[in-house]
Design a protein around this motif. Structure first.
Motif, PDB file in Angstrom:
ATOM      1  N   GLU A 131       0.840  -1.195   0.000  1.00 43.49           N
ATOM      2  CA  GLU A 131       0.000   0.000   0.000  1.00 43.49           C
ATOM      3  C   GLU A 131       0.880   1.251   0.000  1.00 43.49           C
ATOM      4  OE1 GLU A 131      -4.123   1.527   2.029  1.00 43.49           O
ATOM      5  OE2 GLU A 131      -3.142  -0.258   2.809  1.00 43.49           O
ATOM      6  N   GLY A 132       0.511   2.218  -0.828  1.00 41.79           N
ATOM      7  CA  GLY A 132       1.288   3.443  -0.964  1.00 41.79           C
ATOM      8  C   GLY A 132       2.282   3.402  -2.114  1.00 41.79           C
ATOM      9  N   LYS A 133       2.426   2.226  -2.734  1.00 40.89           N
ATOM     10  CA  LYS A 133       3.314   2.087  -3.885  1.00 40.89           C
ATOM     11  C   LYS A 133       2.483   1.790  -5.126  1.00 40.89           C
ATOM     12  CE  LYS A 133       7.456   0.351  -1.609  1.00 40.89           C
ATOM     13  NZ  LYS A 133       8.617  -0.530  -1.801  1.00 40.89           N
ATOM     14  N   VAL A 134       3.038   2.093  -6.260  1.00 44.18           N
ATOM     15  CA  VAL A 134       2.460   1.641  -7.518  1.00 44.18           C
ATOM     16  C   VAL A 134       2.781   0.158  -7.630  1.00 44.18           C
ATOM     17  CG1 VAL A 134       2.604   1.803 -10.032  1.00 44.18           C
ATOM     18  CG2 VAL A 134       2.716   3.883  -8.630  1.00 44.18           C
ATOM     19  N   ILE A 135       1.769  -0.647  -7.918  1.00 40.98           N
ATOM     20  CA  ILE A 135       1.977  -2.092  -8.069  1.00 40.98           C
ATOM     21  C   ILE A 135       1.879  -2.437  -9.552  1.00 40.98           C
ATOM     22  CG2 ILE A 135       1.143  -4.396  -7.505  1.00 40.98           C
ATOM     23  CD1 ILE A 135      -0.138  -3.192  -5.000  1.00 40.98           C
ATOM     24  N   LEU A 136       2.934  -2.990 -10.083  1.00 40.09           N
ATOM     25  CA  LEU A 136       2.952  -3.464 -11.461  1.00 40.09           C
ATOM     26  C   LEU A 136       2.882  -4.978 -11.406  1.00 40.09           C
ATOM     27  CD1 LEU A 136       3.321  -3.032 -14.509  1.00 40.09           C
ATOM     28  CD2 LEU A 136       5.799  -3.051 -14.105  1.00 40.09           C
ATOM     29  N   ILE A 137       1.776  -5.534 -11.866  1.00 45.65           N
ATOM     30  CA  ILE A 137       1.584  -6.985 -11.871  1.00 45.65           C
ATOM     31  C   ILE A 137       1.827  -7.478 -13.286  1.00 45.65           C
ATOM     32  CG2 ILE A 137      -0.041  -8.874 -11.462  1.00 45.65           C
ATOM     33  CD1 ILE A 137      -1.427  -7.001  -9.419  1.00 45.65           C
ATOM     34  N   VAL A 138       2.791  -8.393 -13.415  1.00 47.08           N
ATOM     35  CA  VAL A 138       3.249  -8.830 -14.724  1.00 47.08           C
ATOM     36  C   VAL A 138       3.111 -10.339 -14.853  1.00 47.08           C
ATOM     37  CG1 VAL A 138       5.215  -8.833 -16.308  1.00 47.08           C
ATOM     38  CG2 VAL A 138       4.956  -6.972 -14.679  1.00 47.08           C
ATOM     39  N   ASN A 139       2.558 -10.782 -15.961  1.00 48.94           N
ATOM     40  CA  ASN A 139       2.540 -12.202 -16.301  1.00 48.94           C
ATOM     41  C   ASN A 139       3.839 -12.480 -17.032  1.00 48.94           C
ATOM     42  OD1 ASN A 139       1.804 -14.301 -18.662  1.00 48.94           O
ATOM     43  ND2 ASN A 139       0.763 -14.808 -16.772  1.00 48.94           N
ATOM     44  N   THR A 140       4.642 -13.376 -16.492  1.00 46.95           N
ATOM     45  CA  THR A 140       5.964 -13.611 -17.062  1.00 46.95           C
ATOM     46  C   THR A 140       6.085 -14.993 -17.688  1.00 46.95           C
ATOM     47  OG1 THR A 140       6.794 -14.455 -14.960  1.00 46.95           O
ATOM     48  CG2 THR A 140       7.104 -12.111 -15.394  1.00 46.95           C
ATOM     49  N   ALA A 141       7.006 -15.087 -18.598  1.00 49.73           N
ATOM     50  CA  ALA A 141       7.386 -16.368 -19.177  1.00 49.73           C
ATOM     51  C   ALA A 141       8.840 -16.608 -18.799  1.00 49.73           C
ATOM     52  CB  ALA A 141       7.235 -16.344 -20.696  1.00 49.73           C
ATOM     53  N   TYR A 186      10.897 -19.035 -20.104  1.00 49.98           N
ATOM     54  CA  TYR A 186      11.758 -19.591 -21.137  1.00 49.98           C
ATOM     55  C   TYR A 186      11.518 -19.003 -22.519  1.00 49.98           C
ATOM     56  CZ  TYR A 186      12.563 -22.923 -17.436  1.00 49.98           C
ATOM     57  OH  TYR A 186      12.875 -23.494 -16.240  1.00 49.98           O
ATOM     58  N   GLY A 187      10.842 -17.869 -22.610  1.00 51.59           N
ATOM     59  CA  GLY A 187      10.626 -17.227 -23.899  1.00 51.59           C
ATOM     60  C   GLY A 187      11.913 -16.615 -24.416  1.00 51.59           C
ATOM     61  N   LYS A 188      11.929 -16.298 -25.692  1.00 51.26           N
ATOM     62  CA  LYS A 188      13.161 -15.775 -26.285  1.00 51.26           C
ATOM     63  C   LYS A 188      13.559 -14.417 -25.714  1.00 51.26           C
ATOM     64  CE  LYS A 188      11.172 -13.439 -30.259  1.00 51.26           C
ATOM     65  NZ  LYS A 188      11.302 -13.174 -31.658  1.00 51.26           N
ATOM     66  N   ASP A 189      12.606 -13.631 -25.209  1.00 48.81           N
ATOM     67  CA  ASP A 189      12.909 -12.319 -24.649  1.00 48.81           C
ATOM     68  C   ASP A 189      12.844 -12.285 -23.127  1.00 48.81           C
ATOM     69  OD1 ASP A 189      13.225 -11.149 -27.188  1.00 48.81           O
ATOM     70  OD2 ASP A 189      11.057 -10.897 -27.384  1.00 48.81           O
ATOM     71  N   SER A 190      12.682 -13.441 -22.485  1.00 47.66           N
ATOM     72  CA  SER A 190      12.480 -13.487 -21.032  1.00 47.66           C
ATOM     73  C   SER A 190      13.618 -12.840 -20.247  1.00 47.66           C
ATOM     74  CB  SER A 190      12.296 -14.924 -20.554  1.00 47.66           C
ATOM     75  OG  SER A 190      11.114 -15.457 -21.088  1.00 47.66           O
ATOM     76  N   ALA A 191      14.839 -13.158 -20.579  1.00 47.06           N
ATOM     77  CA  ALA A 191      15.983 -12.605 -19.841  1.00 47.06           C
ATOM     78  C   ALA A 191      16.020 -11.089 -19.971  1.00 47.06           C
ATOM     79  CB  ALA A 191      17.282 -13.223 -20.333  1.00 47.06           C
ATOM     80  N   LYS A 192      15.738 -10.580 -21.153  1.00 49.05           N
ATOM     81  CA  LYS A 192      15.739  -9.132 -21.372  1.00 49.05           C
ATOM     82  C   LYS A 192      14.652  -8.461 -20.544  1.00 49.05           C
ATOM     83  CE  LYS A 192      15.057  -5.707 -25.003  1.00 49.05           C
ATOM     84  NZ  LYS A 192      14.729  -5.508 -26.410  1.00 49.05           N
ATOM     85  N   VAL A 193      13.445  -9.025 -20.565  1.00 44.37           N
ATOM     86  CA  VAL A 193      12.321  -8.444 -19.834  1.00 44.37           C
ATOM     87  C   VAL A 193      12.568  -8.478 -18.330  1.00 44.37           C
ATOM     88  CG1 VAL A 193       9.863  -8.710 -19.310  1.00 44.37           C
ATOM     89  CG2 VAL A 193      10.662  -8.918 -21.668  1.00 44.37           C
ATOM     90  N   VAL A 194      13.056  -9.594 -17.824  1.00 51.66           N
ATOM     91  CA  VAL A 194      13.356  -9.705 -16.397  1.00 51.66           C
ATOM     92  C   VAL A 194      14.446  -8.695 -16.015  1.00 51.66           C
ATOM     93  CG1 VAL A 194      14.345 -11.197 -14.608  1.00 51.66           C
ATOM     94  CG2 VAL A 194      12.577 -12.077 -16.146  1.00 51.66           C
ATOM     95  N   GLY A 195      15.430  -8.529 -16.845  1.00 49.08           N
ATOM     96  CA  GLY A 195      16.477  -7.537 -16.592  1.00 49.08           C
ATOM     97  C   GLY A 195      15.907  -6.130 -16.531  1.00 49.08           C
ATOM     98  N   GLN A 196      14.991  -5.823 -17.444  1.00 50.39           N
ATOM     99  CA  GLN A 196      14.359  -4.498 -17.442  1.00 50.39           C
ATOM    100  C   GLN A 196      13.522  -4.292 -16.186  1.00 50.39           C
ATOM    101  OE1 GLN A 196      12.365  -4.854 -21.219  1.00 50.39           O
ATOM    102  NE2 GLN A 196      13.961  -3.721 -22.291  1.00 50.39           N
ATOM    103  N   MET A 197      12.796  -5.328 -15.758  1.00 49.35           N
ATOM    104  CA  MET A 197      12.012  -5.209 -14.529  1.00 49.35           C
ATOM    105  C   MET A 197      12.921  -5.017 -13.319  1.00 49.35           C
ATOM    106  SD  MET A 197       8.714  -7.723 -14.892  1.00 49.35           S
ATOM    107  CE  MET A 197       9.626  -9.218 -15.165  1.00 49.35           C
ATOM    108  N   ASN A 198      14.035  -5.725 -13.271  1.00 48.82           N
ATOM    109  CA  ASN A 198      14.987  -5.559 -12.178  1.00 48.82           C
ATOM    110  C   ASN A 198      15.547  -4.137 -12.150  1.00 48.82           C
ATOM    111  OD1 ASN A 198      14.753  -8.136 -11.136  1.00 48.82           O
ATOM    112  ND2 ASN A 198      16.420  -8.949 -12.365  1.00 48.82           N
TER     113      ASN A 198
END
Length: 76
Positions: free
Chosen positions: A25-35, A37-49
């Protein structure tokens, strides 16, 4: 049961621990459906981190697998 708002939802994480979203509470919550083993998974996870590190005081990123392999993460 009717949920009053997002903070009433409970989440069970991959380790089996259950908690309410009220902890964010008090934060913006970004809820993401992740994959994992997808071809872009590592990139997306890195961006979220990167986003989480940059905006940690204001942002909570909650990433959930699509659960097609039943890895035990759930929202109730």
């Amino acid at each position: 049961m009717v949920q009053a708002n997002v903070y009433d939802f409970k989440i069970r994480n991959i380790k089996g621990y259950t908690f309410k979203l009220e902890r964010y509470e008090g934060k913006v919550i970004l809820i993401v459906n992740t994959a994992s083993y997808g071809k872009d998974s590592a990139k997306v996870v890195g961006q979220m981190n990167d986003m989480q590190a940059k905006f940690s005081d204001e942002l909570a990123i909650l990433a959930f697998p699509c659960n097609q392999f039943d890895h035990g993460v759930s929202i109730t």
